[in-house]
Design a protein around this motif. Structure first.
Motif, PDB file in Angstrom:
ATOM      1  N   LYS A 298       0.829  -1.195   0.000  1.00 45.11           N
ATOM      2  CA  LYS A 298       0.000   0.000   0.000  1.00 45.11           C
ATOM      3  C   LYS A 298       0.870   1.254   0.000  1.00 45.11           C
ATOM      4  N   ASN A 299       0.585   2.148  -0.921  1.00 38.74           N
ATOM      5  CA  ASN A 299       1.146   3.498  -0.880  1.00 38.74           C
ATOM      6  C   ASN A 299       0.139   4.453  -1.507  1.00 38.74           C
ATOM      7  N   ASP A 300       0.439   5.743  -1.518  1.00 37.83           N
ATOM      8  CA  ASP A 300      -0.546   6.738  -1.937  1.00 37.83           C
ATOM      9  C   ASP A 300      -0.918   6.608  -3.409  1.00 37.83           C
ATOM     10  N   PHE A 301       0.052   6.327  -4.275  1.00 41.44           N
ATOM     11  CA  PHE A 301      -0.260   6.175  -5.696  1.00 41.44           C
ATOM     12  C   PHE A 301      -1.079   4.903  -5.955  1.00 41.44           C
ATOM     13  N   VAL A 302      -0.775   3.829  -5.213  1.00 40.69           N
ATOM     14  CA  VAL A 302      -1.553   2.600  -5.345  1.00 40.69           C
ATOM     15  C   VAL A 302      -2.983   2.837  -4.879  1.00 40.69           C
ATOM     16  N   ASP A 303      -3.149   3.644  -3.831  1.00 46.07           N
ATOM     17  CA  ASP A 303      -4.493   3.979  -3.352  1.00 46.07           C
ATOM     18  C   ASP A 303      -5.265   4.760  -4.407  1.00 46.07           C
ATOM     19  N   ALA A 304      -4.592   5.719  -5.059  1.00 41.34           N
ATOM     20  CA  ALA A 304      -5.256   6.507  -6.107  1.00 41.34           C
ATOM     21  C   ALA A 304      -5.661   5.623  -7.280  1.00 41.34           C
ATOM     22  N   GLU A 305      -4.806   4.656  -7.618  1.00 37.79           N
ATOM     23  CA  GLU A 305      -5.141   3.728  -8.696  1.00 37.79           C
ATOM     24  C   GLU A 305      -6.312   2.832  -8.301  1.00 37.79           C
ATOM     25  N   ALA A 306      -6.326   2.397  -7.037  1.00 37.74           N
ATOM     26  CA  ALA A 306      -7.432   1.562  -6.561  1.00 37.74           C
ATOM     27  C   ALA A 306      -8.748   2.328  -6.582  1.00 37.74           C
ATOM     28  N   ILE A 307      -8.707   3.622  -6.310  1.00 36.94           N
ATOM     29  CA  ILE A 307      -9.918   4.442  -6.380  1.00 36.94           C
ATOM     30  C   ILE A 307     -10.458   4.460  -7.803  1.00 36.94           C
ATOM     31  N   CYS A 308      -9.574   4.615  -8.785  1.00 33.18           N
ATOM     32  CA  CYS A 308     -10.003   4.570 -10.191  1.00 33.18           C
ATOM     33  C   CYS A 308     -10.584   3.211 -10.543  1.00 33.18           C
ATOM     34  N   GLU A 309      -9.933   2.160 -10.091  1.00 35.40           N
ATOM     35  CA  GLU A 309     -10.397   0.812 -10.410  1.00 35.40           C
ATOM     36  C   GLU A 309     -11.777   0.557  -9.805  1.00 35.40           C
ATOM     37  N   ALA A 310     -11.965   0.982  -8.552  1.00 29.94           N
ATOM     38  CA  ALA A 310     -13.261   0.786  -7.904  1.00 29.94           C
ATOM     39  C   ALA A 310     -14.349   1.598  -8.596  1.00 29.94           C
ATOM     40  N   ALA A 311     -14.021   2.827  -8.981  1.00 25.08           N
ATOM     41  CA  ALA A 311     -15.011   3.690  -9.629  1.00 25.08           C
ATOM     42  C   ALA A 311     -15.381   3.192 -11.015  1.00 25.08           C
ATOM     43  N   SER A 312     -14.535   2.348 -11.622  1.00 26.03           N
ATOM     44  CA  SER A 312     -14.818   1.830 -12.963  1.00 26.03           C
ATOM     45  C   SER A 312     -15.842   0.702 -12.953  1.00 26.03           C
ATOM     46  N   ARG A 313     -16.118   0.148 -11.765  1.00 20.83           N
ATOM     47  CA  ARG A 313     -17.080  -0.950 -11.691  1.00 20.83           C
ATOM     48  C   ARG A 313     -18.480  -0.416 -11.972  1.00 20.83           C
ATOM     49  N   PRO A 314     -19.222  -1.068 -12.883  1.00 17.17           N
ATOM     50  CA  PRO A 314     -20.546  -0.540 -13.267  1.00 17.17           C
ATOM     51  C   PRO A 314     -21.569  -0.548 -12.136  1.00 17.17           C
ATOM     52  N   ALA A 315     -21.406  -1.438 -11.162  1.00 17.64           N
ATOM     53  CA  ALA A 315     -22.393  -1.531 -10.085  1.00 17.64           C
ATOM     54  C   ALA A 315     -21.942  -0.797  -8.824  1.00 17.64           C
ATOM     55  N   MET A 316     -20.910   0.007  -8.924  1.00 21.29           N
ATOM     56  CA  MET A 316     -20.385   0.685  -7.744  1.00 21.29           C
ATOM     57  C   MET A 316     -21.369   1.731  -7.233  1.00 21.29           C
ATOM     58  N   ARG A 317     -21.429   1.886  -5.896  1.00 19.73           N
ATOM     59  CA  ARG A 317     -22.283   2.895  -5.262  1.00 19.73           C
ATOM     60  C   ARG A 317     -21.421   4.070  -4.809  1.00 19.73           C
ATOM     61  N   PHE A 318     -21.953   5.274  -4.974  1.00 23.84           N
ATOM     62  CA  PHE A 318     -21.205   6.481  -4.648  1.00 23.84           C
ATOM     63  C   PHE A 318     -21.925   7.277  -3.569  1.00 23.84           C
ATOM     64  N   VAL A 319     -21.184   8.187  -2.962  1.00 25.37           N
ATOM     65  CA  VAL A 319     -21.707   9.049  -1.902  1.00 25.37           C
ATOM     66  C   VAL A 319     -21.972  10.425  -2.490  1.00 25.37           C
ATOM     67  N   THR A 320     -23.138  10.989  -2.222  1.00 24.62           N
ATOM     68  CA  THR A 320     -23.468  12.325  -2.705  1.00 24.62           C
ATOM     69  C   THR A 320     -22.727  13.373  -1.877  1.00 24.62           C
ATOM     70  N   PRO A 321     -21.969  14.283  -2.502  1.00 22.67           N
ATOM     71  CA  PRO A 321     -21.273  15.332  -1.732  1.00 22.67           C
ATOM     72  C   PRO A 321     -22.263  16.192  -0.957  1.00 22.67           C
ATOM     73  N   LYS A 322     -21.893  16.553   0.260  1.00 21.77           N
ATOM     74  CA  LYS A 322     -22.751  17.383   1.097  1.00 21.77           C
ATOM     75  C   LYS A 322     -22.585  18.859   0.752  1.00 21.77           C
ATOM     76  N   THR A 323     -23.657  19.601   0.990  1.00 17.36           N
ATOM     77  CA  THR A 323     -23.582  21.054   0.840  1.00 17.36           C
ATOM     78  C   THR A 323     -22.933  21.649   2.091  1.00 17.36           C
ATOM     79  N   GLU A 324     -22.612  22.942   2.016  1.00 16.91           N
ATOM     80  CA  GLU A 324     -22.009  23.595   3.172  1.00 16.91           C
ATOM     81  C   GLU A 324     -22.959  23.602   4.366  1.00 16.91           C
ATOM     82  N   SER A 325     -24.236  23.832   4.107  1.00 11.00           N
ATOM     83  CA  SER A 325     -25.203  23.867   5.202  1.00 11.00           C
ATOM     84  C   SER A 325     -25.338  22.497   5.851  1.00 11.00           C
TER      85      SER A 325
END
Length: 339
Positions: free
Chosen positions: A88-115
Motif C-alpha cells: 500500500k502506498n498513496d499512488f496505489v491507493d489513487a489507482e485503486a480508487i479509479c479501479e473501484a469507480a470503474s465498476r458498473p455496479a459501484m455505489r457512490f456518496v453524494t457530496p454534502k452542501t455547506e449547510s
C-alpha cells in the motif's frame, strides 16, 4: 500527454496523489501535488471524472472541483480497499480508487452542501459535550462514593451538589475539586441547551425537518441529523438501501444455497443508528396509547420477540419511513402506513 477521462485522488492534509487513466483503463499520468497546485491543475485541465474517497475534506474538495466543470464522485473507503494491489502506498491507493469507480455496479456518496456539513458539525459538537457531561457526572458520583457519600443514579442529585457538600464533612481540597466539576457540568448544560435551541430554530425553517417530525417517535434532534445526513435521499435507490446504509438490516452470511442471517450489520453512521433505535424505544414505551397499523404491528411483534429485537426492527421501519417522506415529499399517515 493523453487526456485522462478518469482521475483518482488520494486525499491528504497537504499533499494529494493523482492517478489518471483513459477510457480503456490505461494509466496516463501520476502526479503528487499540493493543495494550491491541485486547484491550478484542474482549473485548466479538460473536463473529466474525478473520484475520491469519502473522508475528511472530501466534500469541500468535491464542491471546489465541481466549479471547474468536472464531474466529481465520492466513494466509500470500504469499497476501495479490495482493489489495493500488493503493498500500500498513496499512488496505489489513487489507482485503486479509479479501479473501484470503474465498476458498473459501484455505489457512490453524494457530496454534502455547506449547510449540511455545518449542521453535521453542530451535531458532533453536541454529541461530544453530552459524552463529556455523562463522564463528569459519573466522575462526581465516583469521587463522592470513595468518601462514603452515595447518591441516586443520574444527574438530578448532582444538581443539588452544593447542598450535599454542606451536609457532609468532606476534606476542603476535595470540596474544591467537586465544586470545579460542578461548574464544568453547569457550563456543559448551558452549551448543550444553546446548541439544541439553535437546532430547533434551524428545524423550524426547514420543511423537510418538519415533515420528518411527523413520524411518531422522531424528535427534533433525530430529524435534524437525518436532514444533515440524508439530504434529498436521491443517493439511495430505495428505502431499504438507506436502512442498510446505517446498519439496521441483518448481516448476511449465506453460502451453498443456504441463507444465514445474523444480527444487524452495524455499518454506516453509528450516531444516526443510535438515535433511530432510541426513537424506536421511545415509541415502544407509549405503545399502549398508540393507534394505527404501525402500532398494531409493534404490539404483535412484542408478543413473540424480545423488546431489543423489536426496537431494532422498528428503527429499521423508521429509517425507511424517513427516506420515503424525504424522497416522495410526503408526511407520515398512521392509518395508511404500511406495516
Amino acid at each position: 500527454m493523453d487526456h485522462a477521462m478518469l482521475v483518482g485522488i488520494d486525499l491528504g492534509k497537504h499533499s494529494f496523489h493523482l492517478h489518471g487513466q483513459d477510457r480503456n483503463g490505461k494509466a496516463v499520468f501520476r502526479k503528487k501535488l499540493g493543495r494550491k497546485q491541485l486547484f491550478e491543475f484542474f482549473a485548466t485541465y479538460e473536463v473529466c471524472i474525478i473520484v475520491m474517497e469519502a473522508c475528511a475534506g472530501s466534500h469541500h474538495m468535491a464542491r471546489k472541483l465541481s466549479t471547474f466543470g468536472h464531474q466529481v464522485k465520492l466513494i466509500s473507503p470500504q469499497f476501495v480497499r479490495p482493489f489495493v494491489k500488493s503493498n500500500k502506498n498513496d499512488f496505489v491507493d489513487a489507482e485503486a480508487i479509479c479501479e473501484a469507480a470503474s465498476r458498473p455496479a459501484m455505489r457512490f456518496v453524494t457530496p454534502k452542501t455547506e449547510s449540511q456539513q455545518t449542521l453535521s458539525v453542530l451535531h458532533r459538537v453536541r454529541e461530544s459535550m453530552v459524552r463529556d457531561r455523562t463522564r463528569t457526572i459519573n466522575q462526581t458520583h465516583g469521587f463522592l462514593l470513595e468518601f462514603g457519600v452515595g447518591l441516586p443514579v443520574g444527574k438530578t442529585a448532582i444538581a443539588r451538589l452544593p447542598e450535599l457538600l454542606d451536609a457532609h464533612a468532606l476534606p476542603p481540597r476535595l470540596i474544591a475539586i467537586l465544586e470545579r466539576l460542578h461548574e464544568h457540568l453547569k457550563y456543559l448544560e448551558k452549551q448543550i441547551g444553546e446548541i439544541e435551541r439553535e437546532l430547533a430554530r434551524q428545524l423550524a425553517d426547514d420543511d423537510v425537518g418538519q415533515r420528518l417530525m411527523s413520524i411518531p417517535g422522531i424528535g427534533p434532534i433525530t430529524a435534524s441529523v437525518l436532514v444533515a445526513e440524508m439530504g434529498d435521499g436521491r443517493q439511495y435507490r430505495c428505502s431499504r438501501d438507506f436502512a442498510a446504509s446505517v446498519g439496521l438490516v441483518p448481516r448476511q452470511y449465506s453460502t451453498g444455497g443456504r441463507s444465514n442471517f445474523l444480527g444487524i450489520s452495524h455499518r454506516g453512521d453509528k450516531h444516526v443508528r443510535c438515535l433511530l433505535v432510541l426513537c424506536a424505544r421511545a415509541y415502544l414505551r407509549g405503545l399502549e396509547k398508540r393507534t394505527g397499523r404501525l402500532a398494531e404491528w409493534a404490539r404483535a411483534m412484542m408478543t413473540r420477540r424480545h423488546s431489543n429485537v423489536v426496537a431494532c426492527a422498528l428503527a429499521n421501519k423508521l429509517a425507511r419511513t424517513a427516506w420515503a417522506i424525504v424522497a416522495h415529499h410526503s408526511t407520515f399517515d398512521s392509518e395508511f402506513a404500511r406495516p
